[in-house]
Design a protein around this motif. Structure first.
Motif, PDB file in Angstrom:
ATOM      1  N   VAL A   1      -4.928   0.277   2.179  1.00  0.00           N
ATOM      2  CA  VAL A   1      -4.830   1.537   1.424  1.00  0.00           C
ATOM      3  C   VAL A   1      -5.465   2.662   2.234  1.00  0.00           C
ATOM      4  CG1 VAL A   1      -5.712   2.772  -0.590  1.00  0.00           C
ATOM      5  CG2 VAL A   1      -4.658   0.543  -0.888  1.00  0.00           C
TER       6      VAL A   1
ATOM      7  N   HIS B   1       0.700   1.147  -4.020  1.00  0.00           N
ATOM      8  CA  HIS B   1      -0.698   1.517  -4.251  1.00  0.00           C
ATOM      9  C   HIS B   1      -0.953   3.007  -4.012  1.00  0.00           C
ATOM     10  CE1 HIS B   1      -1.419  -3.028  -3.252  1.00  0.00           C
ATOM     11  NE2 HIS B   1      -0.648  -2.834  -4.289  1.00  0.00           N
TER      12      HIS B   1
ATOM     13  N   ALA C   1       0.853  -1.195   0.000  1.00  0.00           N
ATOM     14  CA  ALA C   1       0.000   0.000   0.000  1.00  0.00           C
ATOM     15  C   ALA C   1       0.886   1.241   0.000  1.00  0.00           C
ATOM     16  CB  ALA C   1      -0.934  -0.013   1.207  1.00  0.00           C
TER      17      ALA C   1
END
Ligand code: NAP
Length: 302
Positions: A244, A187, A183
């Motif tokens: 996230v 991400h 993440a």
């Protein structure tokens, strides 16, 4: 156990690169492949991404001792379920999905009782499709395996050996930790790139042509990341939601602190942060994870 026959499901960037890497670095391994898109199968055949491009997933996996699912994260369960009756009992089932917890659960639901070892080669580009793959994609890159408790040691060793042959360095991690780490490292950076490119193109007081004309000021590097495959990234955010959102919370707090520093003219705070981030860049290069030439080795430094 040594892997001798690999079936690749999904012949885009990742699937194609695995096939080409096997051909280049582990030519003793036999590869079969399938993609649901007939056009992709045709290109895969022309480029020789796998030894045999099959017309059905069932045919591709029938004799495999390793099956690697290389489809978007949201398609993993359906793709795996279609294979359930056709995969040999002793085969290892793995994947390359960018998020691991939800994929691990999806594969266990679709293929109960099978040897499943989820994996994520941390290697990619903003390109996708069967033309995009290349043999050296995994060279000096990490491949993270996220085995569940009780995974047989021999199977884990065989999968590790496979990825090592393709040039990757294998790391073992639990899926939850993987999702948190990725993440932060992948991400959120993608989310920031999608946002900044979207924001810039929506600005009314700056024309779109100016945004493109002066893009070498930094924007250009975000556009590369923001050009990544929309289906893949939609699925990543939907499937790594909690990590996230947690990291996005941290990022938002740091951004607010930076806003405050700019507003109050706190140059020391800005300088301290920018010095720390510069040091991180040096570490990335020292680890061999990027090119140390200015501007990533681009010839024009405009
Ligand atoms: P890609 O180039 O778009 O290839 C995916 C291929 O899978 C497409 O041809 C797609 O066909 C096909 N497909 C979808 N569902 C299928 C199914 N049920 N059965 C058979 N084929 C199916 O994507 P990619 O970049 O290789 O990404 C694949 C996986 O790798 C994703 O899980 C992604 O998270 C992971 N990954 C990507 C990167 C990266 O940088 N791109 C890096 C590491 C890991 P359609 O076009 O018809 O859907």
């Amino acid at each position: 156990m040594t892997i001798q026959r690999v079936a690749i499901i999904g012949l885009g960037l990742l699937g194609g690169s695995i096939g080409l890497a096997v051909r280049e670095y582990a030519p003793g391994i036999v590869t079969t492949g399938y993609d649901r898109d007939e056009g992709v199968r045709k290109v895969a055949g022309e480029r020789g991404l796998v030894g045999t491009v099959c017309d059905s997933a069932a045919e591709a996996v029938r004799e495999a001792d390793l099956v690697v699912l290389c489809v978007p994260v949201g398609a993993m369960e359906e793709a795996a379920a279609q294979l359930a009756d056709h995969i040999p009992k002793t085969a290892i089932i793995s994947d390359v999905g960018s998020s691991k917890q939800s994929v691990s659960e999806a594969l266990s639901r679709a293929l109960p009782g099978r040897t499943i070892i989820p994996a994520h080669p941390v290697a990619g580009t903003e390109q996708s499709g069967p033309e995009a793959g290349f043999a050296s994609l995994f060279t000096n890159r990490w491949c993270i395996l996220t085995p569940v408790d009780g995974t047989h040691e021999n199977a884990l060793a065989a999968l590790s050996e496979f990825w090592t042959k393709l040039g990757a360095t294998v790391e073992i991690m639990d899926a939850e930790h993987h999702d948190l780490v990725l993440a932060v490292t992948s991400h959120i950076p993608h989310l920031i790139a999608f946002t900044i490119v979207g924001t810039a193109s929506d600005l009314e007081e700056v024309t779109r042509s100016e945004v493109i004309k002066y893009s070498a000021g930094g924007f250009r590097d975000f556009t590369r990341i923001a050009a990544s495959d929309p289906v893949m990234w939609r699925d990543v955010f939907l499937n790594n939601k909690s990590a996230v959102l947690e990291m996005l919370g941290r990022f938002t707090e740091d951004l607010t602190a930076l806003q405050r520093a700019i507003r109050s003219g706190d140059g020391d705070a800005l300088h301290e942060l920018f010095s720390r981030t510069r040091a991180i860049r040096r570490e990335v290069i020292k680890e061999g994870q990027d090119d140390d030439r200015p501007d990533f080795g681009r010839e024009d430094h405009g």
